[in-house]
Design a protein around this motif. Structure first.
Motif, PDB file in Angstrom:
ATOM      1  N   LEU A  73       0.813  -1.209   0.000  1.00 36.05           N
ATOM      2  CA  LEU A  73       0.000   0.000   0.000  1.00 36.05           C
ATOM      3  C   LEU A  73       0.851   1.265   0.000  1.00 36.05           C
ATOM      4  N   THR A  74       2.061   1.179   0.514  1.00 37.25           N
ATOM      5  CA  THR A  74       2.951   2.333   0.550  1.00 37.25           C
ATOM      6  C   THR A  74       4.347   1.921   0.120  1.00 37.25           C
ATOM      7  N   THR A  75       5.164   2.917  -0.193  1.00 37.58           N
ATOM      8  CA  THR A  75       6.546   2.640  -0.570  1.00 37.58           C
ATOM      9  C   THR A  75       7.354   2.124   0.610  1.00 37.58           C
ATOM     10  N   GLN A  76       7.137   2.701   1.781  1.00 38.10           N
ATOM     11  CA  GLN A  76       7.971   2.379   2.936  1.00 38.10           C
ATOM     12  C   GLN A  76       7.514   1.135   3.682  1.00 38.10           C
ATOM     13  N   GLY A  77       6.244   0.798   3.584  1.00 41.37           N
ATOM     14  CA  GLY A  77       5.714  -0.302   4.372  1.00 41.37           C
ATOM     15  C   GLY A  77       6.125  -1.655   3.832  1.00 41.37           C
ATOM     16  N   THR A  78       5.911  -2.669   4.625  1.00 37.73           N
ATOM     17  CA  THR A  78       6.185  -4.038   4.201  1.00 37.73           C
ATOM     18  C   THR A  78       5.144  -4.462   3.178  1.00 37.73           C
ATOM     19  N   PRO A  79       5.557  -4.989   2.045  1.00 38.19           N
ATOM     20  CA  PRO A  79       4.570  -5.422   1.044  1.00 38.19           C
ATOM     21  C   PRO A  79       3.627  -6.483   1.591  1.00 38.19           C
ATOM     22  N   ASN A  80       2.441  -6.477   1.048  1.00 35.54           N
ATOM     23  CA  ASN A  80       1.423  -7.430   1.470  1.00 35.54           C
ATOM     24  C   ASN A  80       1.496  -8.740   0.684  1.00 35.54           C
ATOM     25  N   TYR A  81       1.980  -8.657  -0.536  1.00 30.98           N
ATOM     26  CA  TYR A  81       2.027  -9.826  -1.412  1.00 30.98           C
ATOM     27  C   TYR A  81       3.375  -9.874  -2.126  1.00 30.98           C
ATOM     28  N   TRP A  82       3.827 -11.084  -2.376  1.00 29.13           N
ATOM     29  CA  TRP A  82       5.107 -11.286  -3.054  1.00 29.13           C
ATOM     30  C   TRP A  82       4.919 -12.260  -4.208  1.00 29.13           C
ATOM     31  N   GLY A  83       5.652 -11.989  -5.279  1.00 28.10           N
ATOM     32  CA  GLY A  83       5.759 -12.951  -6.359  1.00 28.10           C
ATOM     33  C   GLY A  83       7.006 -13.793  -6.174  1.00 28.10           C
TER      34      GLY A  83
END
Length: 119
Positions: free
Chosen positions: A100-110
């Motif tokens: 959701l943000t650049t700094q935050g931890t991503p919610n989903y990964w490929g």
């Protein structure tokens, strides 16, 4: 959100590669799509990201060499990472992710795709 990355390979220093990340799912338009990389023996590092509207961020070491772009279509989006003037230091497994943000931890990964730059 589902993410599918591809495009890695072996290239000589100074060469180019283009990575692709296909994003799909009910709410993928709400997310920024990121590229991270993890070099051998090192931690995962943010490389670049792009919003649905096209706003971008890059780490300093790739500015002027890498370009992130996004092709939006009904029901899916493809994010590209055009990598030019590659250096051996760019060797890493590259991952696309959605957050959701650049700094935050991503919610989903490929899954990752390996980029190897030979000197």
């Amino acid at each position: 959100v589902q993410l599918q990355a591809c495009g890695g390979g072996l290239v000589q220093a100074g060469g180019s590669l283009r990575l692709s990340c296909a994003a799909s799912g009910r709410t993928f338009m709400s997310y920024r799509i990121h590229w991270f990389r993890q070099a051998p023996g090192k931690g995962r590092e943010f490389v670049a990201d792009i919003s649905w509207a096209g706003t971008t961020n890059y780490i300093d070491s790739v500015k002027g060499r890498f370009t992130i772009s996004r092709d939006n279509a009904y029901g899916k989006s493809t994010v590209y990472l055009q990598m030019n003037s590659l250096e051996p230091e760019d060797t890493a497994v590259y991952y696309c992710a959605a957050g959701l943000t650049t700094q935050g931890t991503p919610n989903y990964w490929g899954q990752g795709t390996l980029v190897t730059v030979s000197s």
